[in-house]
Scaffold this motif. Structure first.
Motif, PDB file in Angstrom:
ATOM      1  N   ASP A 233       0.851  -1.192   0.000  1.00 15.22           N
ATOM      2  CA  ASP A 233       0.000   0.000   0.000  1.00 15.22           C
ATOM      3  C   ASP A 233       0.882   1.235   0.000  1.00 15.22           C
ATOM      4  O   ASP A 233       1.845   1.327   0.754  1.00 15.22           O
ATOM      5  CB  ASP A 233      -0.885   0.017   1.256  1.00 15.22           C
ATOM      6  N   LEU A 235       0.851   5.791  -0.878  1.00 14.78           N
ATOM      7  CA  LEU A 235      -0.006   6.975  -0.918  1.00 14.78           C
ATOM      8  C   LEU A 235      -0.277   7.354  -2.370  1.00 14.78           C
ATOM      9  O   LEU A 235       0.620   7.304  -3.203  1.00 14.78           O
ATOM     10  CB  LEU A 235       0.691   8.150  -0.231  1.00 14.78           C
ATOM     11  N   GLN A 275       4.031   2.966  -3.504  1.00 16.37           N
ATOM     12  CA  GLN A 275       5.055   3.845  -2.934  1.00 16.37           C
ATOM     13  C   GLN A 275       6.125   4.144  -3.986  1.00 16.37           C
ATOM     14  O   GLN A 275       6.750   3.231  -4.520  1.00 16.37           O
ATOM     15  CB  GLN A 275       5.707   3.175  -1.720  1.00 16.37           C
ATOM     16  N   TYR A 304       0.160  17.245   2.303  1.00 13.39           N
ATOM     17  CA  TYR A 304       1.172  16.404   2.949  1.00 13.39           C
ATOM     18  C   TYR A 304       2.391  17.221   3.393  1.00 13.39           C
ATOM     19  O   TYR A 304       2.643  18.314   2.891  1.00 13.39           O
ATOM     20  CB  TYR A 304       1.636  15.295   1.997  1.00 13.39           C
ATOM     21  N   ASN A 376       1.911  14.288   8.890  1.00 11.70           N
ATOM     22  CA  ASN A 376       1.349  13.682   7.677  1.00 11.70           C
ATOM     23  C   ASN A 376       2.423  13.656   6.588  1.00 11.70           C
ATOM     24  O   ASN A 376       2.325  14.366   5.593  1.00 11.70           O
ATOM     25  CB  ASN A 376       0.135  14.509   7.214  1.00 11.70           C
ATOM     26  N   GLU A 398      10.023   4.684   6.825  1.00 15.73           N
ATOM     27  CA  GLU A 398       9.040   4.174   7.787  1.00 15.73           C
ATOM     28  C   GLU A 398       8.379   5.281   8.603  1.00 15.73           C
ATOM     29  O   GLU A 398       7.447   5.032   9.349  1.00 15.73           O
ATOM     30  CB  GLU A 398       9.711   3.150   8.714  1.00 15.73           C
ATOM     31  N   GLY A 400       5.883   8.187   9.013  1.00 15.96           N
ATOM     32  CA  GLY A 400       4.646   8.446   8.276  1.00 15.96           C
ATOM     33  C   GLY A 400       4.040   7.144   7.769  1.00 15.96           C
ATOM     34  O   GLY A 400       4.412   6.051   8.181  1.00 15.96           O
ATOM     35  N   ASN A 401       3.128   7.262   6.810  1.00 15.88           N
ATOM     36  CA  ASN A 401       2.385   6.102   6.318  1.00 15.88           C
ATOM     37  C   ASN A 401       2.809   5.788   4.883  1.00 15.88           C
ATOM     38  O   ASN A 401       2.199   6.237   3.918  1.00 15.88           O
ATOM     39  CB  ASN A 401       0.877   6.403   6.391  1.00 15.88           C
ATOM     40  N   HIS A 402       3.912   5.029   4.751  1.00 14.21           N
ATOM     41  CA  HIS A 402       4.459   4.666   3.434  1.00 14.21           C
ATOM     42  C   HIS A 402       4.646   5.874   2.520  1.00 14.21           C
ATOM     43  O   HIS A 402       4.044   5.951   1.430  1.00 14.21           O
ATOM     44  CB  HIS A 402       3.563   3.645   2.731  1.00 14.21           C
TER      45      HIS A 402
END
Length: 678
Positions: A233, A235, A275, A304, A376, A398, A400-402
């Motif tokens: 997964d 963004l 990613q 972001y 974010n 790592e 944040g979210n990918h």
């Protein structure tokens, strides 16, 4: 069941102390030990000196005819000499800096001596003397790279014991078809023939097998990582296209076609659901920073945060200052976080980052500390990415979210090599310079022409320009006859006094001291900056027009090209003066290459040809993997074939389920993240 992943202490005879010594060679498991291959081989089959050629490496069996004589000279230097009867000949044998041999060798003793034959003097310059089991000595003797912590004989004995103990448990990783197609050995035989070769042909066949296996496993890991990145997964950064276009219109120059192409590639990746893992290559001065700025702005329009990590405080500070100007009229808030920021200010900055009040965070490895939390994080940019280890780069990923990852490098690498060895990344290349940039005129001068060079510096300074003078060392060294930065700064302060100010910059200064000197140079308060290679990357002063490098032949081509790139950053004609009296053909070739071209990719290709992959592709120089056996330059064809074979294997989803591939699947699973880059 015993496994090659067992710690080295599982090998008989390896206790905690020896395990510590082996760890200094990065040997921690049995597999590390068995794949610590020899650097070279000594010929161990005794030779008749009557048939030996001058400078030939050989082994000679004979009887010691005289007691060894030891003579000492200089600091810790010695010579042991004795006469040896070999066949019908009596030859002189000399060992340097091995004084203990005098105690081990006596008259009338039978020995084998290995070394280099000096035919005119009828002398053997010895490297090793063997006094036991003479009849069993034959073939080739493996010689390993060792250090002060571990002896050659200890390493040889430990590897032999490990092989004896684990021979039955060495799995063959390469599938039967590939071994048959390319006539390769099974892994057990390959390891045996590399460490204990029975003849030179088998040693070469084993090395060929090892090189292919290394390339194949490397490419499998790279392609598997790429596949995993695509499947993971990521963004999908839905940036505001109109805002990005409006921002590009505010840039006071037209982007080159190469920049436009690369911006499109990056923006396409930002919107994609996986990613981004892209490497942006561009020669010095090609305009990578403005491309990065567009990517930063795009991510920020989508709400972001962006982190930009640089290897030095000088470079991070410069990026922050430059980007603050670029984004002056936009909603981008720039923060600078480095180790040099005072604790209270750093704490306040971290709070603003966590709250999302700062949306562009520029810094050094301070950006990846546990205490730093992002609100974010959508895009992570790593500048001069080869200067960071795998773990540091992975830690930033790592956060944040990918987040999408854009790595940048100004170290030019020939395209075929870059695409093949950075197999887990997409590669973008800016291969054209911005309009108006004039090629830097490069001249090679000998030391006796120094006065001419100084005259030229004065002429440039008189026009209001500034100058860099680079020295290889900070202080005097007894081992190298090179100018040092401290002495040079004093010398030039006298030469240019009182008209021009001379500053000094080197790696042993504190961060505050470095920053103060750079600020003075940027402001024009210092006209001449004497420096070590601390200025190699990223320093940008458009008013500096001359780069003069002392002892230029002491530098590699890639480093010389980086140093040259510190000038020519404005509209004025710039110059690079190389002061050098090279003693070797390679040194002369490097100077000639620098004079002949300013194209970084041509320079890089020539560097590879001159030096091979060792230093150029090693982690110190360009961040590319340091292979144990294979040479990505000399063996490029093999590397490309290995990549094709790895790609074909991964294209078959059922490959992991067959018995033949189980050892390979297990190996890949275990090593998937160990990408040789750390």
């Amino acid at each position: 069941m015993p496994s090659l992943q067992d710690p080295v202490t599982a090998v008989r005879g390896v206790g905690p102390k020896l395990a510590e010594q082996l760890a200094t060679l990065e040997i921690e498991t049995v597999e590390d030990l068995l794949t610590y291959f020899p650097a070279r081989y000594d010929e161990m089959t005794p030779t008749n000196v009557q048939f030996a050629k001058d400078k030939q490496k050989l082994a000679v069996k004979g009887t010691v005819m005289s007691e060894p004589i030891i003579s000492r000279y200089g600091y810790r230097r010695s010579r042991v000499a004795f006469r040896l009867l070999t066949g019908m000949d009596v030859v002189q044998v000399t060992f340097f800096n091995q004084p203990y041999l005098a105690k081990n060798i006596t008259a009338n003793m039978d020995v084998i001596v290995t070394g280099t034959w000096d035919a005119p003097r009828q002398t053997i310059k010895g490297t090793k003397v063997i006094t036991k089991d003479l009849d069993q000595q034959s073939g080739m003797g493996a010689v390993y790279s060792v250090n002060k912590h571990i002896k050659q004989a200890t390493l040889q004995k430990t590897i032999r014991q490990a092989f004896t103990q684990y021979e039955r448990f060495i799995p063959t990783l390469l599938p039967v078809k590939l071994r048959q197609d390319y006539q390769l050995m099974e892994r057990r035989e390959m390891i045996a023939q590399l460490h204990f070769p029975t003849d030179r042909e088998l040693a070469q066949a084993a090395r060929r097998t090892a090189a292919y296996e290394e390339f194949f496993l490397f490419e499998l890991r790279m392609l598997a990582l790429r596949q995993a990145n695509r499947e993971a997964d990521g963004l999908s950064i839905q940036y505001h296209n109109d805002e990005v276009r409006a921002f590009i219109k505010t840039i006071p120059f037209e982007l080159t076609n190469a920049q436009k192409r690369v911006v499109n590639e990056i923006c396409r990746d930002l919107k994609a659901p996986y990613q981004m893992n892209r490497l942006l290559q561009g020669d010095v001065g090609s305009g990578k920073t403005i491309v990065a700025a567009i990517a930063i702005y795009a991510a920020i329009t989508a709400g972001y945060q962006v982190a930009l990590m640089a290897p030095t405080e000088i470079l991070a500070t410069q990026h922050a200052q430059k980007l603050a100007k670029v984004f002056a009229e936009t909603p981008v808030n720039v923060g600078l976080l480095t180790g040099g920021v005072k604790p209270k200010a750093a704490e306040q900055l971290r709070a603003q980052i966590a709250a999302g009040q700062i949306n562009l965070i520029v810094g050094t490895h301070a950006l990846i500390q546990d205490k730093v939390e992002y609100a974010n994080l959508g895009l992570a940019i790593i500048d001069e990415q080869h200067r960071f280890g795998v773990k540091q780069r992975q830690t930033l990923r790592e956060k944040g979210n990918h987040p999408d990852v854009l790595a940048m490098t100004a170290t030019p690498i020939p395209r075929t090599i870059a695409i093949t060895t950075y197999g887990e990344m997409d590669v973008s290349i800016i291969d054209e310079l911005p309009a108006g940039r004039q090629p830097i005129q490069t001249q090679w001068l000998q030391a006796k022409q120094l006065e001419t060079a100084v005259r030229f510096l004065k002429e440039q300074l008189a026009t209001g320009a500034q100058v860099y003078i680079v020295s290889p060392l900070i202080e005097e060294s007894e081992s190298l006859d090179v100018q040092n930065a401290t002495a040079l700064a004093e010398e030039y302060a006298e030469i240019f006094a009182p008209t021009y100010q001379v500053g000094l910059l080197h790696g042993r200064m504190t961060n505050d001291e470095k920053a103060a000197v750079m600020d003075q140079f940027q402001a024009g308060d210092i006209q001449v900056l004497v420096s070590t290679t601390v200025i190699e990357v990223g320093v940008d002063n458009p008013n500096a027009t001359v780069m003069m490098i002392y002892n230029a032949d002491r530098f590699g081509l890639a480093q010389l090209h980086q140093l040259r790139g510190r000038v020519g950053r404005g509209q004025r004609q710039s110059y690079c003066l190389l002061l050098a009296d090279p003693k070797t053909d390679d040194g002369k070739a490097r100077m000639e290459t620098m004079v002949a071209t300013t194209d970084g990719f041509v320079v890089a290709q020539r560097d590879l040809e001159l030096r091979g992959s060792g230093d150029v592709l090693g982690k110190r120089q360009s961040g590319m993997p340091a292979f144990k056996v294979g040479d990505p330059v000399a063996d490029l064809k093999m590397l490309q074939i290995a990549r094709r074979d790895a790609s074909e294997l991964l294209a078959n989803p059922a490959w992991e389920n067959t018995d033949e591939y189980q050892p390979l699947a297990l190996y890949l699973h275990r090593h998937q993240l160990a990408t040789h880059f750390d």
